[in-house]
Design a protein around this motif. Sequence first.
Motif, PDB file in Angstrom:
ATOM      1  N   ALA A  48       0.879  -1.235  -0.105  1.00  0.00           N
ATOM      2  CA  ALA A  48      -0.003  -0.083   0.200  1.00  0.00           C
ATOM      3  C   ALA A  48       0.910   1.277   0.119  1.00  0.00           C
ATOM      4  N   GLN A  52      -8.385   9.104  -3.389  1.00  0.00           N
ATOM      5  CA  GLN A  52      -8.237   7.638  -2.955  1.00  0.00           C
ATOM      6  C   GLN A  52      -6.938   7.321  -2.480  1.00  0.00           C
ATOM      7  N   ILE A  53      -6.875   6.228  -1.598  1.00  0.00           N
ATOM      8  CA  ILE A  53      -5.622   5.532  -1.045  1.00  0.00           C
ATOM      9  C   ILE A  53      -5.901   4.064  -1.474  1.00  0.00           C
ATOM     10  N   ALA A  54      -5.096   3.469  -2.431  1.00  0.00           N
ATOM     11  CA  ALA A  54      -5.378   2.117  -2.969  1.00  0.00           C
ATOM     12  C   ALA A  54      -4.095   1.491  -2.802  1.00  0.00           C
ATOM     13  N   GLU A 112      -5.074  -2.587  -8.827  1.00  0.00           N
ATOM     14  CA  GLU A 112      -6.162  -2.024  -8.903  1.00  0.00           C
ATOM     15  C   GLU A 112      -7.312  -3.138  -9.284  1.00  0.00           C
ATOM     16  N   GLU A 148     -10.429  -5.924  -7.595  1.00  0.00           N
ATOM     17  CA  GLU A 148     -11.343  -5.604  -6.833  1.00  0.00           C
ATOM     18  C   GLU A 148     -10.874  -5.927  -5.263  1.00  0.00           C
ATOM     19  N   ALA A 205      -8.238  -5.033  -3.895  1.00  0.00           N
ATOM     20  CA  ALA A 205      -7.191  -4.052  -3.251  1.00  0.00           C
ATOM     21  C   ALA A 205      -7.855  -3.266  -2.143  1.00  0.00           C
ATOM     22  N   LYS A 236      -9.008  -0.084  -0.243  1.00  0.00           N
ATOM     23  CA  LYS A 236      -9.087   1.311  -0.698  1.00  0.00           C
ATOM     24  C   LYS A 236      -9.745   1.941   0.502  1.00  0.00           C
ATOM     25  N   LYS A 279     -10.584   6.332   1.674  1.00  0.00           N
ATOM     26  CA  LYS A 279     -10.491   7.673   1.357  1.00  0.00           C
ATOM     27  C   LYS A 279     -10.667   8.682   2.432  1.00  0.00           C
TER      28      LYS A 279
END
Length: 184
Positions: free
Chosen positions: A20, A31-33, A37, A39, A41, A43, A45
């Motif tokens: 991360a 967004q912080i992911a 990318e 599904e 991952a 995530k 905000k």
Amino acid sequence: MDRLPRRRLLQMFGAGIGGAFVTNSVAMGRQIAGAGEDENAMKMKLRPFGTLDVFPDFSVRHDGPIATRLAARLGRVKWHTDELGDVSLSVGMGSYLQGPHAAHVTVRMALQAGDGTPFYFQYISVGEMEAHLRGEAPVMLSGQIEIDPGHKRLAWLNQVQLVGRGMLTMDPVCQSYEMAVLEG
């Protein structure tokens, strides 16, 4: 105890800490992911949530054999958000603990939203305290709000973390945090 393979751990927990990215350049609301990318991952905000100013009005310090401790009574707060309105302090207390290698501040407050709704906010702040006390370095806050789960407009606050970046000033003594809601 059996060890799970790395691939399985990544599937269970997303990219995790190693994959991360969270940097100082991440802007509020962005967004912080995780590294991927996909599904699965992780995530998160950050949503801005006002500036919280905390004004202690009395403190007692004790330099003990293990650590330095300080207890402070909070005299007032200044905090306004679109959701909460002008927040007022009913009662609040902070404690400071510093050992030879680390320190943290724990704060608990009973507050009231602008519409009169009571709520509770507790948090811990950590950072390089010697530099922070000189006003040279920030501390980072992580906390949570507890509010009546039946409150239609504000109950969502029970489901999120609040985070903040704070600086200390001395005249008057004020810990000021740029606040954000951390959502998933």
